[in-house]
Scaffold this motif. Sequence first.
Motif, PDB file in Angstrom:
ATOM      1  N   TYR A   6       1.072  -1.397  -0.082  1.00  0.00           N
ATOM      2  CA  TYR A   6       0.124   0.195  -0.070  1.00  0.00           C
ATOM      3  C   TYR A   6       1.015   0.807   0.055  1.00  0.00           C
ATOM      4  O   TYR A   6       2.189   1.091   0.378  1.00  0.00           O
ATOM      5  N   ARG A   8       2.507   5.109   1.536  1.00  0.00           N
ATOM      6  CA  ARG A   8       2.366   5.853   2.348  1.00  0.00           C
ATOM      7  C   ARG A   8       2.750   7.128   1.823  1.00  0.00           C
ATOM      8  O   ARG A   8       3.986   6.932   1.632  1.00  0.00           O
ATOM      9  N   GLU A  20      -9.276  -8.667   7.786  1.00  0.00           N
ATOM     10  CA  GLU A  20      -9.346  -7.541   7.285  1.00  0.00           C
ATOM     11  C   GLU A  20      -8.706  -6.346   7.049  1.00  0.00           C
ATOM     12  O   GLU A  20      -9.056  -5.259   6.910  1.00  0.00           O
ATOM     13  N   SER A  21      -7.544  -6.293   8.309  1.00  0.00           N
ATOM     14  CA  SER A  21      -6.754  -5.169   8.366  1.00  0.00           C
ATOM     15  C   SER A  21      -5.757  -5.927   7.790  1.00  0.00           C
ATOM     16  O   SER A  21      -4.837  -6.777   7.870  1.00  0.00           O
ATOM     17  N   VAL A  61      -4.685  -1.703  10.299  1.00  0.00           N
ATOM     18  CA  VAL A  61      -5.420  -0.492   9.438  1.00  0.00           C
ATOM     19  C   VAL A  61      -6.665  -1.067   8.706  1.00  0.00           C
ATOM     20  O   VAL A  61      -6.282  -2.225   7.738  1.00  0.00           O
ATOM     21  N   PRO A  62      -7.747  -0.582   8.807  1.00  0.00           N
ATOM     22  CA  PRO A  62      -8.381  -1.385   7.700  1.00  0.00           C
ATOM     23  C   PRO A  62      -8.016  -0.921   6.372  1.00  0.00           C
ATOM     24  O   PRO A  62      -7.946  -0.497   5.887  1.00  0.00           O
ATOM     25  N   ALA A  64      -9.571  -1.960   3.335  1.00  0.00           N
ATOM     26  CA  ALA A  64     -10.265  -1.407   2.659  1.00  0.00           C
ATOM     27  C   ALA A  64      -9.685   0.449   2.499  1.00  0.00           C
ATOM     28  O   ALA A  64     -10.429   0.940   1.698  1.00  0.00           O
ATOM     29  N   SER A  65      -9.565   0.762   3.531  1.00  0.00           N
ATOM     30  CA  SER A  65      -9.018   1.824   3.414  1.00  0.00           C
ATOM     31  C   SER A  65      -7.894   2.551   2.728  1.00  0.00           C
ATOM     32  O   SER A  65      -7.840   3.729   2.702  1.00  0.00           O
ATOM     33  N   LEU A  66      -7.275   2.119   2.571  1.00  0.00           N
ATOM     34  CA  LEU A  66      -5.756   2.660   1.939  1.00  0.00           C
ATOM     35  C   LEU A  66      -5.520   2.385   0.128  1.00  0.00           C
ATOM     36  O   LEU A  66      -6.501   1.489   0.213  1.00  0.00           O
ATOM     37  N   THR A  67      -5.130   3.009   0.166  1.00  0.00           N
ATOM     38  CA  THR A  67      -4.657   3.198  -1.514  1.00  0.00           C
ATOM     39  C   THR A  67      -3.473   1.885  -1.641  1.00  0.00           C
ATOM     40  O   THR A  67      -1.886   2.616  -1.457  1.00  0.00           O
TER      41      THR A  67
END
Length: 286
Positions: A6, A8, A20-21, A61-62, A64-67
Amino acid sequence: MKFTTYLRDGQPRLGLLDGESVIDVQDAQPQVPSDLRQALLAGHDLASVAQAVLASGAPRVPLASLTLAPLVPEPGKIVCLGLNYFDHAKESGRQKPDYPWFFYRGASSLLAHGAPALRPRVSEKLDYEAELAVVIGRRGKHVPQEKALELVFGYACFNDISVRDYQKRTPQWTIGKNFDATGGFGPVLVTADELPAGAEGLRIQGRLNGEVMQDANTRDMIWGVAETIALLTECLTLEPGDVIVMGTPAGVGQSRTPPVWMKAGDVFEVEIDGLGTLKNTIVDEV
């Protein structure tokens, strides 16, 4: 184990999935590089690393919330196979090849799960190809087929998006396979120990705007993962962080009547048993 990559602060980071995290691997284990290829090249035992990461108090961190980024942002090599399913070879008007049709992709062609895939200015013949990707974890040359799977670190979904008119301008397919942002790669990498040997027997689907266009099984590949690795290492050294993309089954757009070309706003998904779903939306290059 399941890993993802991902972004950052605009830089790729290696993450370990916990349900899912996602836990940032380097936050929990600072000695491990934040890039999957570099972690593999450095010889880290990522199974042991994963246990330490899960036991740490590092933040979750979920997912689904990450790019996300491509799973291996800068592979040393990306070797792809063409015509590696019997039904796809047939629909392309060819018999089983005598030897795999290998071609290369470059890192600049890769894109992450959820990232926009580019329909280039110069062509409207943008096609999809749902595929299995293999990530190499150990170095090998002249590897016999019975030991070939020892080189595999894990597997992921891949979309070998192809610009067909450019692909056919030359007998070498490379140019039509290397347009920017046409190699979807993700969303997660599943380690080999969690899947059948050689990722055999997995259902693979490609869906365009929710409609199933490709529906097959990895057992239908002409050359399986082990044989492919053995053949490649006759010629070249496979290294940690290299990627092999195993070809697509029947149902591609160019073989339909009339042909189906992807356009801006279309959504293509690649789903493989145990590996999740890779999803990208087509946008026009500006």
